[in-house]
Structures are given as C-alpha cells and as structure tokens.
Motif scaffolding. Structure first.
Motif, PDB file in Angstrom:
ATOM      1  N   CYS A 179       0.831  -1.208   0.000  1.00 46.16           N
ATOM      2  CA  CYS A 179       0.000   0.000   0.000  1.00 46.16           C
ATOM      3  C   CYS A 179       0.867   1.260   0.000  1.00 46.16           C
ATOM      4  N   LEU A 180       1.879   1.292   0.879  1.00 46.71           N
ATOM      5  CA  LEU A 180       2.693   2.496   1.016  1.00 46.71           C
ATOM      6  C   LEU A 180       3.673   2.671  -0.143  1.00 46.71           C
ATOM      7  N   LEU A 181       4.380   1.596  -0.486  1.00 46.05           N
ATOM      8  CA  LEU A 181       5.362   1.695  -1.572  1.00 46.05           C
ATOM      9  C   LEU A 181       4.671   1.797  -2.927  1.00 46.05           C
ATOM     10  N   GLY A 182       3.565   1.058  -3.080  1.00 48.02           N
ATOM     11  CA  GLY A 182       2.826   1.103  -4.342  1.00 48.02           C
ATOM     12  C   GLY A 182       2.234   2.475  -4.591  1.00 48.02           C
ATOM     13  N   ALA A 185       4.978   4.810  -5.629  1.00 49.08           N
ATOM     14  CA  ALA A 185       5.360   4.588  -7.021  1.00 49.08           C
ATOM     15  C   ALA A 185       4.331   5.184  -7.979  1.00 49.08           C
ATOM     16  N   LEU A 186       3.056   4.986  -7.680  1.00 50.72           N
ATOM     17  CA  LEU A 186       2.005   5.532  -8.541  1.00 50.72           C
ATOM     18  C   LEU A 186       2.093   7.060  -8.617  1.00 50.72           C
ATOM     19  N   MET A 187       2.228   7.670  -7.462  1.00 52.14           N
ATOM     20  CA  MET A 187       2.240   9.136  -7.424  1.00 52.14           C
ATOM     21  C   MET A 187       3.520   9.725  -7.996  1.00 52.14           C
ATOM     22  N   ALA A 188       4.640   9.015  -7.849  1.00 53.53           N
ATOM     23  CA  ALA A 188       5.935   9.561  -8.260  1.00 53.53           C
ATOM     24  C   ALA A 188       6.329   9.199  -9.682  1.00 53.53           C
ATOM     25  N   LEU A 189       5.754   8.121 -10.223  1.00 50.92           N
ATOM     26  CA  LEU A 189       6.232   7.621 -11.511  1.00 50.92           C
ATOM     27  C   LEU A 189       5.208   7.643 -12.636  1.00 50.92           C
ATOM     28  N   VAL A 190       3.927   7.529 -12.315  1.00 54.19           N
ATOM     29  CA  VAL A 190       2.906   7.413 -13.361  1.00 54.19           C
ATOM     30  C   VAL A 190       2.520   8.789 -13.884  1.00 54.19           C
ATOM     31  N   PRO A 191       2.682   9.027 -15.193  1.00 54.17           N
ATOM     32  CA  PRO A 191       2.276  10.321 -15.764  1.00 54.17           C
ATOM     33  C   PRO A 191       0.778  10.549 -15.575  1.00 54.17           C
ATOM     34  N   VAL A 192       0.394  11.792 -15.409  1.00 58.13           N
ATOM     35  CA  VAL A 192      -1.012  12.137 -15.204  1.00 58.13           C
ATOM     36  C   VAL A 192      -1.662  12.373 -16.564  1.00 58.13           C
ATOM     37  N   TRP A 278      11.643   9.967   4.514  1.00 53.54           N
ATOM     38  CA  TRP A 278      10.820   9.739   3.311  1.00 53.54           C
ATOM     39  C   TRP A 278      10.276  11.051   2.771  1.00 53.54           C
ATOM     40  N   ASN A 279      10.099  12.003   3.654  1.00 51.01           N
ATOM     41  CA  ASN A 279       9.616  13.327   3.264  1.00 51.01           C
ATOM     42  C   ASN A 279      10.495  13.974   2.193  1.00 51.01           C
ATOM     43  N   LEU A 280      11.767  13.609   2.170  1.00 47.91           N
ATOM     44  CA  LEU A 280      12.694  14.174   1.191  1.00 47.91           C
ATOM     45  C   LEU A 280      12.330  13.746  -0.233  1.00 47.91           C
ATOM     46  N   ALA A 281      11.713  12.565  -0.365  1.00 46.41           N
ATOM     47  CA  ALA A 281      11.334  12.062  -1.689  1.00 46.41           C
ATOM     48  C   ALA A 281       9.833  12.140  -1.938  1.00 46.41           C
ATOM     49  N   PHE A 282       9.046  12.024  -0.884  1.00 42.53           N
ATOM     50  CA  PHE A 282       7.587  12.048  -0.987  1.00 42.53           C
ATOM     51  C   PHE A 282       7.080  12.906   0.170  1.00 42.53           C
ATOM     52  N   PRO A 283       6.848  14.204  -0.067  1.00 37.07           N
ATOM     53  CA  PRO A 283       6.557  15.151   1.016  1.00 37.07           C
ATOM     54  C   PRO A 283       5.418  14.711   1.943  1.00 37.07           C
ATOM     55  N   ILE A 284       5.605  14.969   3.224  1.00 33.97           N
ATOM     56  CA  ILE A 284       4.537  14.736   4.203  1.00 33.97           C
ATOM     57  C   ILE A 284       3.366  15.630   3.832  1.00 33.97           C
ATOM     58  N   ASN A 285       2.217  15.022   3.571  1.00 30.66           N
ATOM     59  CA  ASN A 285       1.081  15.784   3.063  1.00 30.66           C
ATOM     60  C   ASN A 285      -0.209  15.067   3.453  1.00 30.66           C
ATOM     61  N   LYS A 286      -1.013  15.708   4.289  1.00 29.09           N
ATOM     62  CA  LYS A 286      -2.254  15.096   4.766  1.00 29.09           C
ATOM     63  C   LYS A 286      -3.254  14.903   3.645  1.00 29.09           C
ATOM     64  N   THR A 287      -3.396  15.905   2.768  1.00 33.56           N
ATOM     65  CA  THR A 287      -4.386  15.829   1.698  1.00 33.56           C
ATOM     66  C   THR A 287      -4.063  14.700   0.725  1.00 33.56           C
ATOM     67  N   LEU A 288      -2.781  14.533   0.400  1.00 32.84           N
ATOM     68  CA  LEU A 288      -2.368  13.417  -0.457  1.00 32.84           C
ATOM     69  C   LEU A 288      -2.314  12.101   0.312  1.00 32.84           C
ATOM     70  N   TRP A 289      -2.332  12.190   1.635  1.00 28.33           N
ATOM     71  CA  TRP A 289      -2.131  11.041   2.534  1.00 28.33           C
ATOM     72  C   TRP A 289      -0.864  10.293   2.089  1.00 28.33           C
ATOM     73  N   SER A 290       0.194  11.073   1.912  1.00 32.45           N
ATOM     74  CA  SER A 290       1.449  10.523   1.405  1.00 32.45           C
ATOM     75  C   SER A 290       1.984   9.438   2.331  1.00 32.45           C
ATOM     76  N   SER A 291       2.753   8.537   1.774  1.00 34.80           N
ATOM     77  CA  SER A 291       3.296   7.414   2.543  1.00 34.80           C
ATOM     78  C   SER A 291       4.175   7.907   3.689  1.00 34.80           C
ATOM     79  N   SER A 292       4.922   8.996   3.446  1.00 37.97           N
ATOM     80  CA  SER A 292       5.740   9.578   4.520  1.00 37.97           C
ATOM     81  C   SER A 292       4.852  10.097   5.646  1.00 37.97           C
ATOM     82  N   TYR A 293       3.715  10.651   5.287  1.00 38.26           N
ATOM     83  CA  TYR A 293       2.748  11.146   6.269  1.00 38.26           C
ATOM     84  C   TYR A 293       2.192   9.995   7.104  1.00 38.26           C
ATOM     85  N   VAL A 294       1.960   8.857   6.473  1.00 37.81           N
ATOM     86  CA  VAL A 294       1.429   7.692   7.186  1.00 37.81           C
ATOM     87  C   VAL A 294       2.354   7.281   8.322  1.00 37.81           C
TER      88      VAL A 294
END
Length: 411
Positions: A179-182, A185-192, A278-294
């Motif tokens: 859940c966290l790594l996937g 990867a989706l948010m950081a690698l998949v084009p929108v 992890w925040n350095l690569a995937f910012p802590i963000n409540k709205t995105l519920w980022s993995s670093s935030y978790v």
C-alpha cells in the motif's frame, strides 16, 4: 485526546481567524490538526484487534463487519446530504425542522440496536437511496460530496478487519508495504493523463485526476475537482489502519508492560524518523495522505500512546485526570456525527441586522459568535478559540451525562 482535539479544530468560532496550530497545513507539511484523522484510523486498527482477540471469522462475523462498515459510511454520507435535503418550496425554519426530523430517523436507523440482519438490510437500502439521489438526475443532489472522513474510516475498517481475521501478520505486513510503496510509485512515476509528468502538486497530481474522472461533481466543494478523502489516497490510509493493527497485537502479547511501553516508544521514534527521511522524496502531506505522512503520523501516535501506557498502565497513575478523555473516547461516533450536524443547522438560520446595509442578515452561528465571544477578546484568534473550547465543554457536559448513565452508542 483525539476526539477532543477533533472537536476543537472542527468548530472554531470563526474560520477566518484561527491559530496556525489549529489549521491544516496549506499543502506539504504537518500541523497538530493534521494528526487528528490518522490518529482516528490508527485507533480503528488497535480497536479492531482488541475487539476480536479470538480472530474468529465466519458468516456471522463478516455480516457484523459489513454492517458496521456500511453504517459508518452512511453516517458520513448523510452529513454531506444534510444541507442538500429539499422538500418542495420549504425554506428557513420549516426546512430545518424537516432536515432535523430526517436526521433523527437516520440516527435511529444507523445507531439503533436491533436485529443484525435487519441492520444490514436497512443500511443497504439507505446506501442505494443515497446513490439514487446522487446519480438520478436530481438537481439538489447533483453536486453532493460522496467521500468524507467517516467514509474513509468505514472502508479502512472493512478491509483491515477482514485482513486481520483471515491472514497472518506476515501477510498483513506485506499488504501494508505494498500500500505504502505502491502508492508512492504511482504518485511519483505514473504520468497524469492529459496533464503531464507525475507530480505532488494540487489539482495536477494523479490522485486528483482520478477523483475528477470517477467522482465528477461529487467531490470537496472547496476544490471542485478533487477530494482530500478521495479514491487513490485511501490506499495508503489502509497502511495507517494496519499500523494500528500491529500495535493492537503488541498490546495483547504476554510480555511485560515495561517492554510494551519501550516497544511502543521505540516504534514511535522509528516512525517519526522514517517519515522525515521519506519526506525528502515524498513530502509529508495530509491531503495526499502521502506514505511519509502515514509513518510520521503513526510515529507521533505511538509516542503519545507509549507515554500514556507507561504512565497509566505500568506506573498506575490513573485518577480523575483521565476521566474527561474516557468520557469523550467511549462515544466518539455521537460526537463526530452530531457535532457536525449542529453547525450545519445553525448556518441555515439567519438573523437580521437592522441598519447594516452591507450585511443585512447573518447566520445564527455568526450572530452567536459576534455577540457571545468577539466583544470580550481583543485578539480575534482568542475569541475564535474560546468559541471552540466552549463547544468542547458543552459536549463534555452532554457526554458526561451519557457516561454516568452508561449510555454508549455503538455503530
């Protein structure tokens, strides 16, 4: 503590004047307010374990889990529907009374104690009714928001309960990591699609795009196109629930209380550090519920829980100081649901302001704040905070009455 902080941050006297600590982070970052929701989900994970220590799973248990999940989901959904309910040309007080009567009926149906199978059928019926209103071409409901806090809690509870009862701890760890790594990867690698490269910005990120495609017109009114409790970001929220499940399992082990406290605190430190890294690569963000935030938010929750466990369970310092927290903690659903309905009801009523040509009338909620709080504080932020604390004290009085009569409203 979580329920009390939720009551304060959700009900300021004036949304325009709030202390920074009682606001959500603008985007990246984390304030104490941003810790409320993940703490709820973390507690859901713990309580899942404590309420089902035998790990028995059969048709009856599945039916109970499904029923509870649906009822929680529908309570959240009804909050969104409340201000959209229309009856002919009714408005003002008559319309408010109708909405409150419907609210009372819904509360009885979703919080009442009766036959479990009937509860499930009633919940399914209400869900189908709300979906029919949202997607049936009815103008009043064409923009009603479908996601929400209770909706996410319901989905996470459903999934982690089934995982806890049907899989090993190893499997649960794997699911949590996926859940966290996937999600990362989706948010950081998949084009929108239609926008461009993957990114973590407002509106243009993958999670926002998916909400706009799958929930058009039924998202957060502030954004119009995406939702902070949207579809994709529910995936890492499952990780938050699972971290609570692991904590619950630790609390049920037969090791000493001292070791449990140490493990909780050590896990908390590890979670905070991992989240910051992890925040350095995937910012802590409540709205995105980022993995670093978790992991960061779970780390904070573990530190608080570990400290309280050490003070209360190991050292035995209980006493009267814990009572207010217990009073709020045993009836969280009543507080969340009803405390959300009351402000909605107050903004339906308007009070005339004779002589004020710019604002001839204001909502009852604003009138109460302007007359009961604002005149007595030189700093508007203090007046706003006083309004929130007053609301908290009112709820404490209500819940204390419930507590003394052993009234616990279960979903």
């Amino acid at each position: 503590m979580t329920v009390m902080l939720m009551t304060i941050v959700n009900n300021p006297g004036d949304w325009a004047t709030i202390y920074a600590l009682l606001k959500h982070a603008e985007w990246h970052g984390c304030t104490p307010t941003d810790l409320v929701f993940p703490s709820f989900l973390f507690i859901v994970g713990i309580s899942t374990v404590l309420s089902m220590p035998a790990r028995k799973f059969d048709k009856a248990v599945l039916e109970k889990i499904l029923t509870r999940s649906l009822r929680i989901f529908l309570l959240g959904l009804f909050q969104n529907f409340f201000l959209e309910i229309t009856i002919g040309s009714l408005e003002g007080v008559p319309l408010l009374l109708v909405r409150l009567v419907i609210t009372a009926v819904v509360m009885h149906l979703l919080l009442g104690e009766y036959d479990r199978k009937r509860q499930l059928y009633v919940a399914i019926g209400l869900f189908l009714l709300m979906m029919a209103l949202a997607y049936g071409g009815f103008e009043a409901y064409q923009d009603v928001r479908l996601p929400g806090v209770l909706q996410r809690i319901a989905i996470v509870y459903l999934l982690i309960s089934i995982l806890y009862l049907t899989t090993s701890t190893t499997t649960q760890v794997v699911v949590g990591l996926v859940c966290l790594l996937g999600y990362w990867a989706l948010m950081a690698l998949v084009p929108v699609p239609g926008i461009g490269p993957a990114n973590f910005e407002k509106v243009t990120n993958l999670s926002a795009w998916l909400d706009s495609v799958l929930l058009p017109g039924h998202v957060w009114t502030v954004s119009k196109t995406w939702d902070p409790e949207g579809i994709l970001s529910t995936i890492p929220a499952i990780g938050t629930g699972l971290l609570g499940v692991f904590t619950g399992q630790l609390l049920l082990t037969h090791i000493t209380k001292h070791k449990k406290a140490i493990y909780l605190l050590a896990a908390g430190v590890a979670g905070v550090l991992l989240g910051l890294i992890w925040n350095l690569a995937f910012p802590i963000n409540k709205t995105l519920w980022s993995s670093s935030y978790v992991v960061y938010a779970a780390g904070i929750a573990l530190l608080v829980l570990g400290t309280l466990y050490f003070i209360i369970d190991e050292k035995g310092f209980k006493g009267a100081w814990t009572k207010p927290f217990i009073v709020f903690g045993v009836n969280p659903m009543v507080v969340f649901f009803v405390s959300g309905i009351i402000p909605r009801a107050l903004i339906m009523l308007h009070v005339a302001q004779p002589g004020n040509t710019e604002t001839p009338e204001i909502t009852l909620k604003a009138w109460l704040y302007n007359h009961l709080f604002l005149p007595y504080f030189s700093e508007p932020k203090n007046a706003s905070l006083a309004g929130a604390i007053t609301y908290l004290l009112i709820w404490f009085a209500i819940l204390l009455w419930f507590y003394r009569r052993r009234l616990i409203i279960r979903v």
